[in-house]
Design an enzyme around this catalytic site. Structure first.
Site, PDB file in Angstrom:
ATOM      1  N   ASP A  20      12.349  -2.437  -1.283  1.00 59.57           N
ATOM      2  CA  ASP A  20      10.984  -1.810  -1.492  1.00 59.57           C
ATOM      3  C   ASP A  20      11.081  -0.298  -1.582  1.00 59.57           C
ATOM      4  O   ASP A  20      12.013   0.560  -0.938  1.00 59.57           O
ATOM      5  CB  ASP A  20      10.019  -2.157  -0.323  1.00 59.57           C
ATOM      6  CG  ASP A  20       8.840  -1.552  -0.510  1.00 59.57           C
ATOM      7  OD1 ASP A  20       8.030  -1.787  -1.487  1.00 59.57           O
ATOM      8  OD2 ASP A  20       8.092  -1.087   0.356  1.00 59.57           O
ATOM      9  N   SER A  21      10.025   0.404  -2.074  1.00 57.69           N
ATOM     10  CA  SER A  21      10.186   1.836  -1.925  1.00 57.69           C
ATOM     11  C   SER A  21      10.254   2.280  -0.581  1.00 57.69           C
ATOM     12  O   SER A  21      10.176   3.584  -0.222  1.00 57.69           O
ATOM     13  CB  SER A  21       8.848   2.096  -2.942  1.00 57.69           C
ATOM     14  OG  SER A  21       7.575   1.685  -2.242  1.00 57.69           O
ATOM     15  N   CYS A  83       8.551  -5.018  -3.779  1.00 58.79           N
ATOM     16  CA  CYS A  83       7.469  -4.040  -4.267  1.00 58.79           C
ATOM     17  C   CYS A  83       6.909  -4.346  -5.451  1.00 58.79           C
ATOM     18  O   CYS A  83       7.641  -4.682  -6.605  1.00 58.79           O
ATOM     19  CB  CYS A  83       8.582  -3.031  -4.281  1.00 58.79           C
ATOM     20  SG  CYS A  83       7.362  -1.278  -5.147  1.00 58.79           S
ATOM     21  N   GLU A 165      -0.583   3.631   5.934  1.00 63.10           N
ATOM     22  CA  GLU A 165       0.766   4.141   6.315  1.00 63.10           C
ATOM     23  C   GLU A 165       0.487   5.263   7.541  1.00 63.10           C
ATOM     24  O   GLU A 165       1.082   5.363   8.430  1.00 63.10           O
ATOM     25  CB  GLU A 165       1.781   5.070   5.235  1.00 63.10           C
ATOM     26  CG  GLU A 165       2.238   4.105   4.307  1.00 63.10           C
ATOM     27  CD  GLU A 165       3.668   4.364   3.847  1.00 63.10           C
ATOM     28  OE1 GLU A 165       4.052   5.405   3.930  1.00 63.10           O
ATOM     29  OE2 GLU A 165       4.129   3.408   3.061  1.00 63.10           O
ATOM     30  N   CYS A 197      -0.072  -5.362  -3.922  1.00 62.24           N
ATOM     31  CA  CYS A 197       0.683  -4.143  -3.372  1.00 62.24           C
ATOM     32  C   CYS A 197       1.066  -4.809  -2.194  1.00 62.24           C
ATOM     33  O   CYS A 197       0.342  -5.176  -1.201  1.00 62.24           O
ATOM     34  CB  CYS A 197      -0.338  -2.840  -3.468  1.00 62.24           C
ATOM     35  SG  CYS A 197       0.381  -1.771  -2.427  1.00 62.24           S
TER      36      CYS A 197
HETATM   37  N1  DGL Z   1       5.616  -0.883  -2.110  1.00 64.40           N
HETATM   38  C1  DGL Z   1       4.487  -0.339  -3.309  1.00 64.40           C
HETATM   39  C2  DGL Z   1       3.710  -1.425  -4.245  1.00 64.40           C
HETATM   40  O1  DGL Z   1       3.905  -2.783  -3.651  1.00 64.40           O
HETATM   41  C3  DGL Z   1       3.411   0.656  -2.725  1.00 64.40           C
HETATM   42  C4  DGL Z   1       3.968   1.730  -2.043  1.00 64.40           C
HETATM   43  C5  DGL Z   1       4.613   3.014  -3.225  1.00 64.40           C
HETATM   44  O2  DGL Z   1       3.665   3.251  -3.919  1.00 64.40           O
HETATM   45  O3  DGL Z   1       5.832   3.025  -3.365  1.00 64.40           O
HETATM   46  O4  DGL Z   1       3.505  -1.277  -5.141  1.00 64.40           O
END
Ligand code: DGL
Length: 283
Positions: A20-21, A83, A165, A197
């Site tokens: 994930d990010s 993600c 967050e 998300c």
């Molecule tokens: N993990 C991202 C998503 O599910 C959210 C956080 C980001 O913008 O990196 O889209």
């Protein structure tokens, strides 16, 4: 994808690579752990470069390829793009360029929404990038073979990731932001709402309070975990070793912050967090 060929050289005991990010993908990790208790899991959170939700497609694809290369180097048996933003932008490229199975959250979320929507409007909320990509709409329309029009309402909610967050989960401010984002969605009376998300399951209560009980809430993280189980079972790839499953966490920056915030996301202690700066240079 040449799954058979891949599995011939693979072993069920190898870990599943999840990325994930940042920390958000831990909500997906949590569902995978719940549904697949025997699997070894490696998680990579790109905490140095989060968020992805406001970045370009090219950049998100580049980051996703770098992380996938790292996970492949860690000898995973498959990849889960945990993600929504990376799934909507990079999944196709990853599937084309890597030999191992790659799963994303969009397809399973869309499938569940399609089945549960009863033809009624489907609402999707996500980051700006996910909504701009229209990935959920396209996936739902691809599933719809009846030709009947399914209305899809897409709403970007960019302020929700930073609020979650910051730990503002039960705050009036977050409740008000949710209310404002969902107002135009609620007016369309959706039969289901996709949490598109990784951060939204954390504020699911606020979302349900706003949208009411008439809309079915779809958690794409849970849906991908169920799909993984079906896939591993079908391909005889479940780890049945009986040995306690291992969990390893890698981040590209700030492991302490990841640990503290991540424990809230995961609802349990996080051990084994390693920071790998310049991880894309290692291989
Ligand atoms: N993990 C991202 C998503 O599910 C959210 C956080 C980001 O913008 O990196 O889209």
């Amino acid at each position: 994808m040449e799954v058979t060929h891949f599995f011939e050289m693979n072993s069920a005991k190898k870990p599943i690579g999840i990325f994930d990010s940042g920390i958000g993908g831990l909500t997906v990790f949590k569902e995978i752990r719940k549904i697949l208790p025997g699997e070894n899991l490696i998680y990579f959170g790109d905490t140095a470069r989060v968020p992805y939700g406001n970045k370009s497609k090219e950049t998100i694809i580049r980051y996703s390829k770098e992380i996938t290369r790292f996970l492949v180097g860690s000898k995973v048996k498959m990849i889960v793009v945990a993600c929504n933003t990376a799934s909507s932008m990079a999944l196709r490229t990853l599937r084309k360029e890597f030999e191992l199975p790659v799963f994303g959250v969009i397809g399973p979320g869309a499938m569940s929404a399609y089945k549960k929507s009863n033809g009624g409007p489907v609402a999707v909320i996500g980051t700006a990038a996910t909504i701009q990509s229209r990935a959920y709409s396209l996936a739902i329309n691809n599933l719809n073979k009846t030709g009947e029009h399914i209305e899809i309402i897409e709403q970007a909610c960019p302020l929700l990731v930073p609020l979650v967050e910051e730990g503002w989960v039960y705050s009036d401010v977050t409740a008000e932001v949710v209310r404002r984002y969902l107002k135009p969605v609620i007016e369309k009376k959706p039969s289901c709402l996709i949490l598109g998300c990784t951060h939204y399951p954390i504020i699911k209560k606020l979302i349900v309070k706003e949208i009411g009980k008439t809309a079915v809430i779809i958690d794409s993280g849970k849906e991908v975990a169920l799909e993984l189980k079906r896939f591993l079972t079908k391909n005889n790839m479940l780890n049945k070793s009986g040995v306690k499953a291992a969990e390893h966490f890698f981040v590209s920056d700030a492991p302490e912050k990841f640990k503290i915030l991540g424990e809230n996301f995961l609802g349990k202690k996080i051990r084994n967090v390693k920071v790998i700066r310049d991880f894309f240079m290692i291989l």
